[in-house]
Each structure stands twice: as C-alpha cells, then as structure tokens.
Design an enzyme around this catalytic site. Structure first.
Site: not given
Length: 263
Positions: A12, A38, A156, A158, A254
């Site tokens: 992130n 990300e 990820d 999602n 995360h």
C-alpha cells in the site's frame, strides 16, 4: 530437491513504507522470492538500493495509466528462465498489475487483482465487471501455461473466499470483496485444480486475516479479511511444506503471507 520460500505483501505504497522501521522486514526475510503489490511507484521514483537491492534480482511493473496507482514488484534470489510483464490480454494491460516469472519447475505469478471500486447503487460497484474480466483473463492464461508446467500464483486477490475468511461475513454480503459472483469465481478456480495453500496446511482455522481497515481500530480488534493468497495448481499440492500469515508485521493495512514449497 530444495525448499523455496515465497512471501507476498500488499505494501500500500512502497515509497512511504520504505521510510518506516517496518521495512526492516525485507532486510531480514528468509524468503527466496518476494512479491509486492500496490507499490504505487515506478523505479524512477525510488532509491537505487530499493530498485536493485544487493543479493536480489528485481523486476517492476508500474501503472502507465495513472501515477501513484497499483504496481507490482518481484525480488528473487533465484534467477528465472524468463519474465513477462502484465497479462497477454491487451484489455487488462497498463495498470501494472502482474509479473510472471518462469522457473524450471513452475510458472510463478505475482498479481494485484483489481478491487470493485466505488458503489454506484446498492450492491453495484463501478469496477466489478473489469475485476471479473481480469480474473478470467488471468485464468485463461494460467490454464494455457499449465499445460507446460505447474502454476504458483500469489497476491492480493481482493476477495474473501468463504465466511471464515472475514470477521463479519453477514455485514459484508453486499460489499465488493465478498459479493456472490466474486466468491463464485474463487469456487471455480479451486474446482479447476488450484489449491489455497493456507487452508491446505491450516484447515478451517478462524481469525486468520491479512487485511484490516485503518478505521475503528480494526487491526487491534482483529476485525479483518483474508484477501492475500498463495494458490498452487494441483500438481504441486504434494510439494506444499508450509503456509503462513505474518500478522505481526505492520507498515501497511495488509500483512505478508507466505508459502514454503519443495522444488
């Protein structure tokens, strides 16, 4: 035979994380392959020792459609046979979401799968059609490659697959990440012979999450979702030696997840 350790982490925003003490995690990890999602950065925006850390091979896929968005990176102590950037379907290129490394015994993918985007009306989300199309494009390519050798895919996703994979399933049945069609895709993926390595090792262990909202002290209360996975195709099921969640590692919303595979 050798044991390979893999770790996947949605960071992130790597520029921010790399300046925090929590990034010391990377300097001490025992992993042979680290997949980040990300990253929100192109290599030109990062310090050289982060772009090409000593002792690692490194590859980066950054978004070309929007700066500071999406992006993945892979660090590997093992030299792959070849590396591909993005999925081959042009409809799902440009956001820097996928890196594919071919190793002698398997194909490895590090992917930041799209999220569903903003809610347009109850239960209808802007990017869910794109998200499901991306999943299908990945699946078709993985199935093609699987004719040659097995598949390892991390990232990820999602999606929380089952009610056990999030703290409050009833409250989230109408939210993207736990929509019936999203979960059904993971059902189909598993039915096609892809094994959730964490569940393979740990069974129906509850309270095992990899993402927590920054709001309402969610991480402190362990009100989380398991969105980050390692799946391997059935041909490698026998080679899974361990799978884990590093929930004590902070620095992102995360945490890292891992896989140990006999290769």
């Amino acid at each position: 035979m050798a044991l390979m350790r893999f770790v996947s982490w949605n960071v992130n925003g790597l520029r921010a994380l790399s300046k925090k003490p929590e990034w010391d995690w990377f300097r001490t990890t025992r992993a042979d392959v680290v997949g980040l999602q990300e990253t929100k950065a192109a290599p030109s925006q990062l310090e050289e020792d982060l772009v090409s850390p000593a002792g690692w091979n490194a590859w980066w896929a950054a978004s070309t459609v929007k700066k500071g968005y999406s992006g993945v990176a892979v660090f590997s102590r093992v030299e792959p046979i070849r590396v591909e950037y993005e999925l081959p379907d042009p409809d799902y290129q440009g956001e820097g979401r996928a890196l594919h490394l071919e190793f002698p015994g398997f194909h490895y993918f590090n992917i930041y799968f799209p999220n569903g985007g903003e809610e347009l009306e109850p239960g209808v989300f802007k990017r869910v059609p794109y998200k499901m199309g991306f999943f299908d494009a990945f699946f078709d390519y993985a199935q093609t490659l699987r004719r040659e050798k097995p598949i390892v895919v991390c990232g990820d996703f999602n999606i929380a697959h089952r009610p056990i994979d999030l703290a409050r399933p009833r409250d989230n049945e109408g939210n993207t990440g736990f929509l019936p069609l999203e979960r059904a895709w993971l059902d189909r993926f598993a039915a096609a012979g892809y094994v959730d390595s964490f569940r393979h090792i740990h069974g129906d262990e509850a309270g095992a999450y990899s993402w927590w909202s920054y709001r309402m002290r969610a991480r402190e209360k362990n009100v989380g979702w398991r969105l980050d996975y390692f799946f391997v195709s059935d041909e490698l099921k026998h080679a899974i030696r361990d799978a884990w969640i590093e929930s004590d590692v902070h620095g992102s919303d995360h945490c890292p997840v891992g896989l140990a595979l006999e290769t």
